[in-house]
Structure formats: C-alpha cells, structure tokens
Design a protein around this motif. Sequence first.
Motif, mmCIF file in Angstrom:
data_model
loop_
_atom_site.group_PDB
_atom_site.id
_atom_site.type_symbol
_atom_site.label_atom_id
_atom_site.label_comp_id
_atom_site.label_asym_id
_atom_site.label_seq_id
_atom_site.Cartn_x
_atom_site.Cartn_y
_atom_site.Cartn_z
ATOM 1 N N GLU A 51 -2.415 4.571 -4.833
ATOM 2 C CA GLU A 51 -3.421 4.720 -4.073
ATOM 3 C C GLU A 51 -3.147 5.559 -2.647
ATOM 4 O OE1 GLU A 51 -4.854 0.898 -2.320
ATOM 5 O OE2 GLU A 51 -6.413 2.073 -1.079
ATOM 6 N N PHE A 52 -2.024 5.172 -2.350
ATOM 7 C CA PHE A 52 -1.433 5.858 -1.202
ATOM 8 C C PHE A 52 -1.052 7.413 -1.333
ATOM 9 C CE2 PHE A 52 2.596 7.124 1.386
ATOM 10 C CZ PHE A 52 1.882 7.364 2.506
ATOM 11 N N GLY A 53 -0.355 7.502 -2.690
ATOM 12 C CA GLY A 53 -0.191 8.792 -2.991
ATOM 13 C C GLY A 53 -1.328 9.568 -3.144
ATOM 14 N N ASN A 54 -2.236 9.047 -3.987
ATOM 15 C CA ASN A 54 -3.609 9.812 -4.226
ATOM 16 C C ASN A 54 -4.160 10.160 -2.836
ATOM 17 O OD1 ASN A 54 -3.563 10.130 -6.989
ATOM 18 N ND2 ASN A 54 -4.486 7.736 -7.124
ATOM 19 N N SER A 55 -4.264 9.182 -1.819
ATOM 20 C CA SER A 55 -4.880 9.640 -0.452
ATOM 21 C C SER A 55 -3.981 10.916 0.293
ATOM 22 C CB SER A 55 -4.843 8.622 0.339
ATOM 23 O OG SER A 55 -5.468 7.399 -0.173
ATOM 24 N N MET A 56 -2.682 10.554 0.083
ATOM 25 C CA MET A 56 -1.777 11.642 0.653
ATOM 26 C C MET A 56 -1.679 12.973 0.052
ATOM 27 S SD MET A 56 -0.503 10.164 3.464
ATOM 28 C CE MET A 56 1.299 11.160 3.879
ATOM 29 N N ALA A 57 -1.587 13.038 -1.150
ATOM 30 C CA ALA A 57 -1.629 14.384 -2.222
ATOM 31 C C ALA A 57 -2.288 15.479 -1.383
ATOM 32 C CB ALA A 57 -1.797 13.861 -3.413
ATOM 33 N N PRO A 58 -3.704 15.407 -1.030
ATOM 34 C CA PRO A 58 -4.528 16.414 -0.625
ATOM 35 C C PRO A 58 -4.005 17.313 0.625
ATOM 36 C CG PRO A 58 -5.923 14.543 -1.210
ATOM 37 C CD PRO A 58 -4.431 14.111 -1.213
ATOM 38 N N LEU A 59 -3.009 16.527 1.279
ATOM 39 C CA LEU A 59 -2.649 17.072 2.556
ATOM 40 C C LEU A 59 -1.845 18.239 2.456
ATOM 41 C CD1 LEU A 59 -1.401 13.677 4.293
ATOM 42 C CD2 LEU A 59 -3.677 15.196 4.547
ATOM 43 N N GLY A 60 -0.977 18.608 1.040
ATOM 44 C CA GLY A 60 -0.276 19.607 0.720
ATOM 45 C C GLY A 60 1.007 19.515 0.779
ATOM 46 N N TRP A 61 1.584 19.001 2.120
ATOM 47 C CA TRP A 61 2.803 18.853 2.359
ATOM 48 C C TRP A 61 3.624 17.610 1.576
ATOM 49 C CZ3 TRP A 61 4.408 14.494 4.578
ATOM 50 C CH2 TRP A 61 3.405 13.620 5.570
ATOM 51 N N TYR A 62 2.850 16.636 1.284
ATOM 52 C CA TYR A 62 3.210 15.333 0.822
ATOM 53 C C TYR A 62 3.450 15.653 -0.729
ATOM 54 C CZ TYR A 62 2.973 10.652 -0.701
ATOM 55 O OH TYR A 62 3.691 9.417 -1.367
ATOM 56 N N LEU A 63 4.478 14.564 -1.082
ATOM 57 C CA LEU A 63 4.860 14.828 -2.623
ATOM 58 C C LEU A 63 5.267 13.303 -2.961
ATOM 59 C CD1 LEU A 63 5.468 16.516 -5.354
ATOM 60 C CD2 LEU A 63 7.713 16.662 -4.270
ATOM 61 N N TYR B 124 0.896 -1.230 -0.053
ATOM 62 C CA TYR B 124 0.108 -0.040 -0.067
ATOM 63 C C TYR B 124 0.819 1.258 -0.129
ATOM 64 C CZ TYR B 124 -2.816 3.613 2.071
ATOM 65 O OH TYR B 124 -3.722 4.933 2.182
ATOM 66 N N LEU B 125 1.965 1.128 0.818
ATOM 67 C CA LEU B 125 2.947 2.481 0.895
ATOM 68 C C LEU B 125 3.448 2.829 -0.283
ATOM 69 C CD1 LEU B 125 4.135 1.836 4.378
ATOM 70 C CD2 LEU B 125 2.588 3.609 3.884
ATOM 71 N N SER B 126 3.745 1.825 -1.052
ATOM 72 C CA SER B 126 4.406 2.110 -2.443
ATOM 73 C C SER B 126 3.477 2.143 -3.515
ATOM 74 C CB SER B 126 5.204 1.032 -2.715
ATOM 75 O OG SER B 126 4.715 -0.124 -2.983
ATOM 76 N N SER B 127 2.271 2.342 -3.136
ATOM 77 C CA SER B 127 1.030 2.554 -4.288
ATOM 78 C C SER B 127 0.626 3.658 -4.691
ATOM 79 C CB SER B 127 -0.043 1.581 -3.820
ATOM 80 O OG SER B 127 -0.825 2.211 -2.922
#
Lengths: 434, 312
Positions: free
Chosen positions: A349-361, A344-347
């Motif tokens: 899906e994870f990126g898409n859920s984290m992206a809205p946070l702003g600081w995540y890339l 999950y962490l390398s998917s």
Amino acid sequence: MRIRSAGRFAVTAGAVALLTAGCLSSGSSSGGGGNTSNSIELMYGFTGNQDKDFQKVVKAWADKNDVTIKFSPTPDFNNLINTKVAGNQLPDIAFFPQPGIMASIAKQGKLADLSSVLDTADLKANFVPGALEAGQVDGKQYAVLASANIKSIVYYPKKAAQAAGVAAPQTLDELMALSQKIKATGATPWCFGIENGPATGWPATDWVENLMLIDYGSDVYNQWVQHKIAFNDPKVLAVTDQIDKLLLADGQTNGGRKAIASNNFGTAGNVMFNTPPGCYMYRQGNFLAQPGFFPKNVLADLDNQLGVFPMPGKTADSHPVLGGGDMAGLFSADNDAAKKTMKYLSSAEFGNSMAPLGWYLSARKDVDASKYPSKTAQQFADITSKGTEFVFDGSDQMPGAVGSGSFWKEMVAWISGQETAKQALDNIEASWPK
Amino acid sequence: MSSTQAVTPVPVQLGTDATSVGSRTRRTRKHDPAAKSPMWVRIVLVVICLMWIIPTFGLAMTSFRQQDDAASSGWWTVFTTPANLTRLTLQNYSDIFTKADMGTAFVNSLAISIPATIIPILIAAFAAYAFTFMAFPGRDFLLIAIVALLVVPTQVALVPLLKLYGQLGISGTFLAIWAAHIGFGMSLAVYLIRNYMATLPREVIESAKIDGASHFQTFWRLIVPMSTPALASFAIFQFLWVWNDLLNALIFIGPGPNQPLTIALVSLLGQQGQGWQLLTAGGLFTMILPIIVFLSLQRYFVRGLTAGSVKG
C-alpha cells in the motif's frame, strides 16, 4: 552510496565518535523512551522535495488511521542518530540509509526484532531476493528496505543510440563488445565522473562493486564486503583490469582518464545529449533520472530522450542488482501506533502511494508497476523486481574508514594515474580496521 | 584609536609653529599610520582579498544562473559571452523561500542568536566586574576555574545535555539551544571582559566610591560604557558563532518548525545532492546578516581583539 551523509562526515566525526564511545555505559533502555501515545516521531535522512512528497503520503495515511506523526527530516542522519542513541532521545521509527549504522544500533539492543511485528512470510514472498537480508543482523530482521534505489543501470541517449544501432547487451561480454563497436565508429562509448566534493571517488567504488557482483555473484561479493576475502584479492584485481579496459583505456571515456576525477558525477552524463553525443553510455544510480541532474529539455521528454538498460549479468539468465536504500527500523517495540506505522511502511500500500512520485522505487515485487509515472521509472521497477539477486552497496556496509575513506581516496589515486590498481587495492587492504 | 587621536592634531599645528615642523614631521613619519605601506604589503593584501572575493563573487553570480547553465559552463562566461546576461534569473531566490521556507528559518535564527548573544554578555560583564573590582575569598581560584573551562569544547557535552533536556522536556525548544550556547560562551566572555576591565584605571572606580556610588551604579554608569570595545568584540564573536552553528542546532533543535537557517540551508540539498543550485542563493542569503553585523561593529573589532590581551 549516501553521498551527503558521507560528505559531511568529517565535520562531526571526531566529536561524535568521542561521545558515543564515552557515553554508552549509562542506561540500558530497550528503546522508545516509553512512548505509549499515538503520537510518534519518524526520523529519516532525505530532505528537500523528497521529504515534502514523503510527508504528504504518510500524513494522508496517518490521518485516516488515528496516528499523529512528527516528521524529522535530518541532514547528517548517521551522526545524529548515534548522538540520539547515546543521549537516549530516540525517535520511534528511523530510516537508516546505511546497513552498518543500523547493525551497530541493533547490536546495542535498541531496535525491535520485527518478526513479532511484521508478517515475515509476506515479506519473504514479496520482497526482491536479497533485499530483506540487508536488514538482518545475526539472522534477526531489524529493518526493512522501505525505499530502494538501484545502481546497476546504464543510461544512453535514445535517439542517437538508435541511429547508431546500439542495442541493450545481454551479457557482460556483449557490453564489452558494444563498447568496442562504438569506439570503432570513432565515437566515445562511456561517460564517467567521480567528483563529488569531499566524497569524491564513490562512483568508482560503485563500478568496482557492480563488476564484483556480476563476475562472481552475491556470495563472493558479500564475503568481500565483510572482509572474509581480502580487499586486494586477485579477484578484485581482475575487476580493476576490466575497468581499465572498459573505461580508462584511451578513447573509452569522454574527456579521457585525466578528466574523470574532476568530472561531477551528477552532470558527467549530460554530454550524451549533445549532437554528436559526447558519449553513448553512463552507468549511475536510478536517482539520476529525477530533476536536478539531466538537462531540462531531456527531463521534459524523459521517455523519448533517455534510454535505460540494466548492467548485464555474466550470462543472459543472471540479473544481479546492486542497490541501496532507506531501511525502516523500529525503536518503540511497545507502541501500537509505531507498530502500525511500521507495518504500513513495509506494505505494498505504501509502495503504491509512493510510486507516482517518480523518485521512489519499491523493493516489493507486488507494487503495481503502472503506478510509476514514467516509462523510465517503470523500467527501474522492472529491473528491480526481475533481479535474480539484490545486494546492498558495499561501501555503505564496510567500516567507515574504508567505505567512506580509503576506498574513495585510493580509487581517485588509481583513476587519476598516481597509483597502479595493485597499489590502490593494497593500500585499502592495509587500511581495513583490525 | 588613542594613537590616531594623538597624531591627527599634528597637521593643524604645522602653520602656527614653523620651527618645530621639521622635527615633528621627521618624528611622525615613523609612526604615521597614514604613511604609504611598502609595495609588497599591498600586493599581499590584494592577493589575499582576491582569494576571498573571487570565489564569493562566483557564488553570487552562480546564484543568478539557471541550473543547466551553471552545470555546463563557468560563471565567468557571463562576462565572456554577453548573451548569457539575458539568461540570468531570480528563480533560485524565489525557490529558497517557497521550497524551504527560509523566511521562517531566518526569524528562528534571530530568535536563537540574539538572546544567545546578549544574555552571556550581560552575565559575563557582571562576573568580570566582580572578578576585577570586588575582593572576595576564592576569587583567583574561581577565575582560574572559569578560564580552565575555555578548553572544554561544546561537543563533549552534547550527549549529557541531550539526556538532561530530555528529562526536563525542553528538547527541541529555543530554551535548550540558548542554554547550550550561553553556557559554552560564558568562559570566553568572562575571560575576555575581565582582562579588559583590568586595564581600566582604578582611580575612576575609587573616585566613584568616594562619591558614594554603589557597585551597581559604578558598573552601569562607568564600567559598562568604558568596556564597550570588549563587549562589542565579544558580541561579534558570539553572534557569528551562534548564527553559523549547525551542530548544536541539529542536535538540540533539529529539523522542523524551530529550525534555524543553517539547518534549512543543508536541507535544501537532496539526498543525492540534487538542489545544489539553491545552495548558492541560500548561502548568500545566510551571509547577509553576519556581514551587516560585522560591518556595523567592525570598528570595535580590532580594538576589542587586542583589548583583553595586553594589560597596561
């Protein structure tokens, strides 16, 4: 550059070095401590708001997938993970902020080879070129860049720059010319600050690394980082000459050369938003755009106030990216829940859920760019995914004595004028552990 | 304290015995602690105090300032530009409780520090009594062994202890950190308290023995009350050490629901140093209890410091 971990390094360095050396002989476990339950421990080095955001996202996923996760946000990650490894109290998954630490633990046989856990073809197809290599040791994939950051970014005050006719340069020569043009109008082109308490000096190392990458490409860059070419090679001296012209010469930097060493890296760029601007350009990592650095009124109107362009390549076609990030590595190779979490962490899906946070890339190209909450964050993602080569921050990969020691100190000595660039580079070369 | 008690009666007697006044005042002038100290001593003291107070005061002022203000100007501008006074805020203080749950961490810190202070004092006082007043074979050897253990720093035991706690399944619990602090505080405690007890008059213990007191009664009724300065001074040492400890807490407890204040405090900082404005408020909050402890026990402090050091 992991500022915090490095800053506190001195506190426990002696102790931990001593005990990790003394206690490795006992026990030869292959990691994980035999945890077979679906309750796993995740250890990572980011704290504060980032930790809260991350927990929320991962917990939502874990609840749906029958995995229970114990979160261990750990200040001083580098030292603690070494102690935990020595004491055989391993987490199931850890996020390594520096490739060097990850590699040394992988070499002890504690980390699982991810080729049997993850779909390597998918990783190769979707990660930015160069991002996967940072997690490899002797050709085997031990960690995956789960959260990226990039450093080859130049910030500028959008409104003032438009009025002055400043446009994003396409090549390094254009950047040099732009800097001259701004100076000719009587304004100051650059902001620069390298103060960060005990870690003072690291922003200067980023400049050197960035220009090494731009001038010579990732192959020479990696050779330099791995010390296959000397630290004081004439190539490096040419880079310091460039910095001399670009930043250190009279009138190039806000406050002048003497102010650089005492100017805090986090707030050095804030004078950009004064009228008239204290400077027009500030090169720093994408983390600077998150709350905590720029003035509140700028943050509230980020996309209209803050302009961003990537550090240009040697030619208009090359877009090398200097970056860093947290690399997830798996300790429990035989735990299904941990393997599932690792996937999950390398998917995307994870990126898409984290992206809205702003600081995540994300380092994945297939993460939906529209998920990033601001134009600025989308630009960061764009710079990352269009990058022709991604290399990991050099000082994070060098031995600690150099990467968080002499490299910082000698940069300070050079920039503050106590030493010439040649002397500084010679001293760093001499300090490289034999 | 004994020297001040000896001196204070002097002024009372002045009126009653006029002839001896001259000689007495002349004699006491040399030793009178209330006599004026030389000017340079006072200047040095003031400088030292200012060196500590000014940064602390700056920290306190910054904790009430907005982040943008703190980033753009120094704390002293609050006084040079009075308009800045209206921009002071309590935001940082409310943030440390909402963002980091410093309240729980405070309670955790108490839960760690109090047992980790009281238990070693209790055990060490028993041991010190035995070493001082009871004769048993190997006494000197045992004492030397314990004193020798003073030089063993807690860091060398981090990894073995971590392994042990892992096997016992108590890693991450209060029990783990209590045991670590108690164990490593013990040698200093035994050494300090034994040396103090050795200065107590033996006649008192002998007369207690003649009156038929057991060792236990002698200990509780006589020795403990007489040893208060040593016990209190060690309590200050140990409490401050445990309260301020980050290394052991990180390794044996780690971040999470059991974390003490020190871990909560460093966790306020983000990975790239964002959130530093909260550190000022958090740092001051962390200091409150140690200051209270120190002020309330400080009268024992100097006495206790010298208590075990010189016999006689």
